[in-house]
Design a protein around this motif. Structure first.
Motif, PDB file in Angstrom:
ATOM      1  N   LEU A 210       0.856  -1.173   0.000  1.00 41.15           N
ATOM      2  CA  LEU A 210       0.000   0.000   0.000  1.00 41.15           C
ATOM      3  C   LEU A 210       0.899   1.231   0.000  1.00 41.15           C
ATOM      4  N   LEU A 211       0.428   2.315  -0.591  1.00 43.73           N
ATOM      5  CA  LEU A 211       1.239   3.528  -0.596  1.00 43.73           C
ATOM      6  C   LEU A 211       0.379   4.749  -0.293  1.00 43.73           C
ATOM      7  N   PHE A 212       1.011   5.693   0.379  1.00 42.04           N
ATOM      8  CA  PHE A 212       0.372   6.966   0.728  1.00 42.04           C
ATOM      9  C   PHE A 212       1.347   8.066   0.301  1.00 42.04           C
ATOM     10  N   GLU A 213       0.884   8.956  -0.547  1.00 40.32           N
ATOM     11  CA  GLU A 213       1.796   9.924  -1.164  1.00 40.32           C
ATOM     12  C   GLU A 213       1.228  11.327  -1.072  1.00 40.32           C
ATOM     13  N   GLY A 241      -2.896   4.405  -2.693  1.00 39.16           N
ATOM     14  CA  GLY A 241      -2.915   3.404  -3.748  1.00 39.16           C
ATOM     15  C   GLY A 241      -2.131   2.180  -3.358  1.00 39.16           C
ATOM     16  N   ALA A 242      -1.684   1.461  -4.379  1.00 39.90           N
ATOM     17  CA  ALA A 242      -0.954   0.219  -4.152  1.00 39.90           C
ATOM     18  C   ALA A 242      -0.086  -0.074  -5.354  1.00 39.90           C
ATOM     19  N   GLN A 243       0.958  -0.858  -5.113  1.00 40.06           N
ATOM     20  CA  GLN A 243       1.747  -1.441  -6.190  1.00 40.06           C
ATOM     21  C   GLN A 243       1.906  -2.915  -5.880  1.00 40.06           C
ATOM     22  N   TRP A 244       1.894  -3.750  -6.927  1.00 45.29           N
ATOM     23  CA  TRP A 244       1.845  -5.176  -6.686  1.00 45.29           C
ATOM     24  C   TRP A 244       2.474  -5.960  -7.827  1.00 45.29           C
ATOM     25  N   GLN A 245       2.823  -7.189  -7.510  1.00 46.39           N
ATOM     26  CA  GLN A 245       3.204  -8.180  -8.499  1.00 46.39           C
ATOM     27  C   GLN A 245       2.587  -9.480  -8.017  1.00 46.39           C
ATOM     28  N   SER A 246       1.297  -9.641  -8.358  1.00 45.45           N
ATOM     29  CA  SER A 246       0.518 -10.731  -7.782  1.00 45.45           C
ATOM     30  C   SER A 246       0.995 -12.096  -8.261  1.00 45.45           C
ATOM     31  N   THR A 247       1.505 -12.157  -9.484  1.00 44.18           N
ATOM     32  CA  THR A 247       2.077 -13.394 -10.009  1.00 44.18           C
ATOM     33  C   THR A 247       3.335 -13.024 -10.777  1.00 44.18           C
ATOM     34  N   ALA A 248       4.015 -14.044 -11.270  1.00 41.90           N
ATOM     35  CA  ALA A 248       5.212 -13.779 -12.060  1.00 41.90           C
ATOM     36  C   ALA A 248       4.882 -13.064 -13.360  1.00 41.90           C
ATOM     37  N   SER A 249       3.609 -13.100 -13.783  1.00 40.41           N
ATOM     38  CA  SER A 249       3.232 -12.521 -15.069  1.00 40.41           C
ATOM     39  C   SER A 249       2.456 -11.214 -14.949  1.00 40.41           C
ATOM     40  N   TYR A 253       0.361  -0.832 -10.655  1.00 44.15           N
ATOM     41  CA  TYR A 253       0.268   0.184  -9.624  1.00 44.15           C
ATOM     42  C   TYR A 253      -1.017   0.973  -9.870  1.00 44.15           C
ATOM     43  N   ALA A 254      -1.537   1.575  -8.828  1.00 48.14           N
ATOM     44  CA  ALA A 254      -2.717   2.426  -8.956  1.00 48.14           C
ATOM     45  C   ALA A 254      -2.690   3.447  -7.828  1.00 48.14           C
ATOM     46  N   LYS A 255      -2.910   4.722  -8.176  1.00 47.66           N
ATOM     47  CA  LYS A 255      -2.950   5.792  -7.193  1.00 47.66           C
ATOM     48  C   LYS A 255      -4.135   6.701  -7.526  1.00 47.66           C
ATOM     49  N   GLN A 277      -3.495   7.915 -11.253  1.00 50.55           N
ATOM     50  CA  GLN A 277      -2.497   7.309 -12.128  1.00 50.55           C
ATOM     51  C   GLN A 277      -2.589   5.806 -11.930  1.00 50.55           C
ATOM     52  N   ALA A 278      -2.582   5.056 -13.022  1.00 51.86           N
ATOM     53  CA  ALA A 278      -2.680   3.602 -12.912  1.00 51.86           C
ATOM     54  C   ALA A 278      -1.992   2.958 -14.097  1.00 51.86           C
ATOM     55  N   GLY A 279      -1.409   1.796 -13.860  1.00 53.14           N
ATOM     56  CA  GLY A 279      -0.765   1.043 -14.928  1.00 53.14           C
ATOM     57  C   GLY A 279      -0.683  -0.426 -14.572  1.00 53.14           C
ATOM     58  N   ILE A 280      -0.842  -1.271 -15.583  1.00 56.34           N
ATOM     59  CA  ILE A 280      -0.769  -2.720 -15.392  1.00 56.34           C
ATOM     60  C   ILE A 280       0.108  -3.306 -16.491  1.00 56.34           C
ATOM     61  N   VAL A 281       1.024  -4.179 -16.107  1.00 56.67           N
ATOM     62  CA  VAL A 281       1.829  -4.949 -17.048  1.00 56.67           C
ATOM     63  C   VAL A 281       1.429  -6.411 -16.896  1.00 56.67           C
ATOM     64  N   TRP A 282       0.973  -7.000 -18.017  1.00 55.12           N
ATOM     65  CA  TRP A 282       0.471  -8.378 -17.985  1.00 55.12           C
ATOM     66  C   TRP A 282       1.220  -9.194 -19.024  1.00 55.12           C
ATOM     67  N   GLU A 283       1.792 -10.319 -18.592  1.00 57.25           N
ATOM     68  CA  GLU A 283       2.494 -11.237 -19.484  1.00 57.25           C
ATOM     69  C   GLU A 283       1.764 -12.577 -19.497  1.00 57.25           C
TER      70      GLU A 283
END
Length: 395
Positions: A210-213, A241-249, A253-255, A277-283
């Protein structure tokens, strides 16, 4: 789109593995010299982003970009210095030729497991192309690109081990922008921004923080035309917001939070409202990567109104078909509302590229970009197609 910043999402994508070769340097003792040369040839069917066929300038062009970087990696730390030159030539429109310079330096240093610093200094002698930024809809009125000098100093101190449950980052940033054109109308854009950002991270899982900015930005313009109200302002942001890497793929992040822009001049319309601001990288596959990025924020205007309310959404797809062959494609949409002027622009961009590593030291990029702006001020409308072939040479 051309002005969309995707650094956050692209930065996350860098953790993805790639079979493409890494750059090689020359051993100079304490430092390693990494030279690269990038050369592009292409065709632009609307160089000045003009509206209407009678105003459009089409031209073949070339861009040559040598870059030299001195690197010293010591342990987990690194020190970098570099210089980059970019020379662009339009064969049918010499008024759009340009020469840009970039000098940069950075230091990443870990004092111990709980204390880290990152700092960088950049100086750019660059340009805005005719018909972009301040000269939108009036690019042919300029006799040369709109040149500027921009300097930036960035410093981040991080406290807390990366494995700790709680961490804190303090970021200080200063940027100064100075345009060359010496008329009152153009000098009114010169400004500096001083920003302080504090971010608190709290780990709630194996790969989730979790993040607080909160941030405070002081914007000061160096020139005020007679009869104009100053655009000096103070911006405040509060985000959770939060930043995460829930799986290897999957990582992301989302704020979301509250942004306030308060002008020194009472006649300027300030802003108070939601920002995100939000971004997702999915493999989904080992060689396929999707990057989704979105943001909503208030930005400095490039001439019209008091400020710009910008909303962006972009999606990129990258795929490695073979060890030396990959493709990438993206689409982006954005809306710029110029508060205080009634102007509203809808922006779209589509880009595609095929990238082939012909040799370890030679990579080709065949690309295409389509961009379009639809404004309620017809003179600003345009569409543009750019075709290009780029070769990057390393050691």
């Amino acid at each position: 789109m051309s002005n969309t910043k995707l650094a956050s999402a692209i930065g996350m994508a860098c953790v993805c593995t790639s079979s493409f070769a890494q750059e090689v340097g020359i051993d100079l003792g304490a430092f390693e010299l990494v030279p690269t040369l990038t050369t592009t040839v292409g065709f632009n069917d609307n160089v000045t982003q003009s509206r209407g066929n009678e105003q459009e300038i089409d031209s073949w062009f070339s861009v040559v970009t040598p870059r030299f970087t001195l690197v010293n990696n010591f342990g987990l730390n690194s020190l970098r210095f570099g210089y980059q030159l970019s020379r662009g030539d339009y064969f049918s429109s010499s008024a759009d030729d340009y020469t840009d310079h970039l000098i940069f330096a950075s230091l990443d240093y870990e004092l111990n497991s709980r204390h880290r610093i990152k700092s960088s200094i950049d100086f750019e002698d660059g340009h805005d192309g005719r018909g972009t930024a301040f000269s939108r809809g009036a690019g042919t009125e300029l006799s040369e690109p709109d040149e500027y000098k921009e300097s930036e100093v960035d410093f981040t101190y991080s406290y807390g081990a990366l494995s700790a449950q709680a961490r804190f980052d303090l970021n200080l940033n200063y940027r100064d922008l100075d345009y060359k054109i010496d008329t009152d109308e153009y000098k009114a854009r010169d400004r500096s921004k001083s920003t302080v950002v504090g971010t608190f991270y709290y780990n709630v899982g194996a790969a989730t923080d979790l993040l607080f900015e909160t941030s405070l930005t002081d914007v000061e313009y160096s020139f005020l035309p007679d009869g104009s109200a100053t655009r000096d302002s103070l911006e405040t942001n509060y985000l959770v917001g939060a930043q995460w890497q829930s799986t290897a793929s999957t990582s992301g992040y989302a704020k979301i939070g509250y942004q306030d822009k308060d002008f020194d001049a009472a006649s300027r319309n300030g802003f108070s409202g939601t920002t995100w601001q939000a971004g997702i990288v999915w493999e989904p596959l080992e060689r396929a990567t999707f990057i989704l990025d979105s943001q909503n924020e208030a930005r400095e205007t490039n001439g019209d109104g008091d400020f710009i309310r910008r909303k962006d959404l972009s999606l990129q797809w990258r795929h490695e078909w073979l060890q030396r062959l990959r493709t990438q494609a993206g689409v982006a949409f954005g809306t710029d509302d110029y508060e205080g002027s009634g102007r509203s622009d809808d922006i779209q961009e589509i880009n595609m590229a095929v990238i082939y590593e012909f040799r370890r030291w030679l990579t080709f990029n065949l690309g295409y970009t389509y961009s379009e702006r639809d404004s309620n001020r017809d003179v600003i409308d345009y569409d543009q197609n750019i075709y290009r072939l780029t070769a990057k040479v390393t050691l």
